[in-house]
Write an enzyme that holds these catalytic residues in place. Structure first.
Site, mmCIF file in Angstrom:
data_model
loop_
_atom_site.group_PDB
_atom_site.id
_atom_site.type_symbol
_atom_site.label_atom_id
_atom_site.label_comp_id
_atom_site.label_asym_id
_atom_site.label_seq_id
_atom_site.Cartn_x
_atom_site.Cartn_y
_atom_site.Cartn_z
ATOM 1 N N SER A 199 -38.169 47.936 -20.685
ATOM 2 C CA SER A 199 -39.233 47.250 -19.951
ATOM 3 C C SER A 199 -40.563 47.991 -20.088
ATOM 4 C CB SER A 199 -38.857 47.132 -18.475
ATOM 5 O OG SER A 199 -37.666 46.403 -18.332
ATOM 6 N N CYS A 226 -34.716 45.834 -11.493
ATOM 7 C CA CYS A 226 -34.268 47.225 -11.603
ATOM 8 C C CYS A 226 -33.914 47.716 -10.188
ATOM 9 C CB CYS A 226 -35.375 48.078 -12.207
ATOM 10 S SG CYS A 226 -34.948 49.827 -12.208
ATOM 11 N N GLY A 284 -21.924 49.148 -17.431
ATOM 12 C CA GLY A 284 -20.677 49.402 -18.145
ATOM 13 C C GLY A 284 -19.523 48.561 -17.611
#
Ligand code: RRO
Length: 278
Positions: free
Chosen positions: A15, A98, A183
């Site tokens: 970003s 985020c 993940g």
């Protein structure tokens, strides 16, 4: 170019914001049992320096998607407008998600999401993807708002807000205390998010979260994704992952006599709806 030449269909940037930003102090990454927790803190060179760098890329056919964020809502529009002048940029992804920074407040608030997407819609004709946070009660509601405000696609999901603690000292390991978990640990959360969003929006969904192999990709498509993104697996494995996934997907499609991967999108919804009709 290395990622693209390794078999990825497109490349998405880190970003980029309006001005250079160093990010958080170390430690910014810590391993988790099934993934990583990061709090990089949006480090980036700022839009001016990044545009200079992009201008050095000779191959403007590279399908580049630019992820952007703003310190203010108007920043999103300013950056989007500037990127629209570049031939190499094929789409813009709004990072409103985020989990350990101020911008996550946008993706947690329908009104702010609407405001930011509308500002960017006015600033560019490029396709707009909106990347959503899973750290909300109702992610499909935010997706609907983004669609109504002019988004061309939804990206789901950004990382899951998390903490790791050092048991010797008792201190949080990341300097920022909070980070984002990515993940395999978050794949089922991402699948659920895509599944729920698919029921509520017509625009395509880009699935992301814990994809390590071709089977993960099929699962995202069945839940409703039309494309996927891969991040953490590149760090844990290497760039061969793209060719391995492409090969596995092709073999699967051949075996099932499917000519276009599009046919997989939303398959789980189709069979569930059929069962309901019976
Ligand atoms: O830079 C980061 O700390 C970061 C970002 Br911009 C994001 O969108 N998601 C994340 O987990 N980390």
């Amino acid at each position: 170019m290395r990622v693209y030449n390794s078999g990825a269909g497109a490349v998405i940037s880190k970003s980029i914001g309006i001005r250079p930003r160093e990010g958080n102090k170390n430690p910014v990454v810590v391993g988790a049992d099934c993934g990583l927790i990061n709090a990089m803190g949006l480090p980036n060179p700022g839009i001016d320096n990044f545009i200079d760098e992009l201008k050095q890329i000779k191959n403007t056919e590279l399908p580049l998607i630019m992820s952007i964020f703003g310190d203010t809502e108007d920043d999103f529009g300013i950056i989007a407008e500037r990127l629209s002048e570049l031939k190499i940029v094929k789409a813009i992804e709004l990072n409103i998600s985020c989990p350990h920074s101020k911008i996550s407040q946008i993706g947690q608030d329908p009104e702010l999401t609407e405001k930011v997407v509308k500002i960017v819609r006015k600033s560019t004709n490029l396709p707009i993807f909106v990347k959503l946070t899973p750290n909300v009660t109702n992610i499909s509601k935010i997706a609907q708002v983004a669609e109504r405000a002019g988004a061309d696609a939804i990206t789901a999901i950004n990382t899951v807000k998390a903490i790791a603690i050092d048991i010797e000292t008792g201190f949080p390991i990341l300097s920022n205390i909070y980070g984002g978990l990515s993940g395999p640990a978050i794949k089922p959360i991402a699948i659920r998010a895509v599944f729920d969003i698919y029921k509520k929006v017509k625009i395509p969904i880009i699935g992301v979260g814990g994809i390590f192999n071709w089977k993960d990709v099929i699962e995202f498509f069945y839940a409703g994704a039309s494309a996927v993104q891969i991040g953490t697996a590149i760090i844990k494995e290497d760039l061969n992952i793209f060719n391995k996934i492409n090969y596995g997907l092709l073999r699967f499609l051949e075996k099932k006599n499917i000519f276009n991967i599009k046919e997989l999108t939303g398959y789980t919804h189709k069979i569930l709806n059929k069962n309901l009709e019976m």
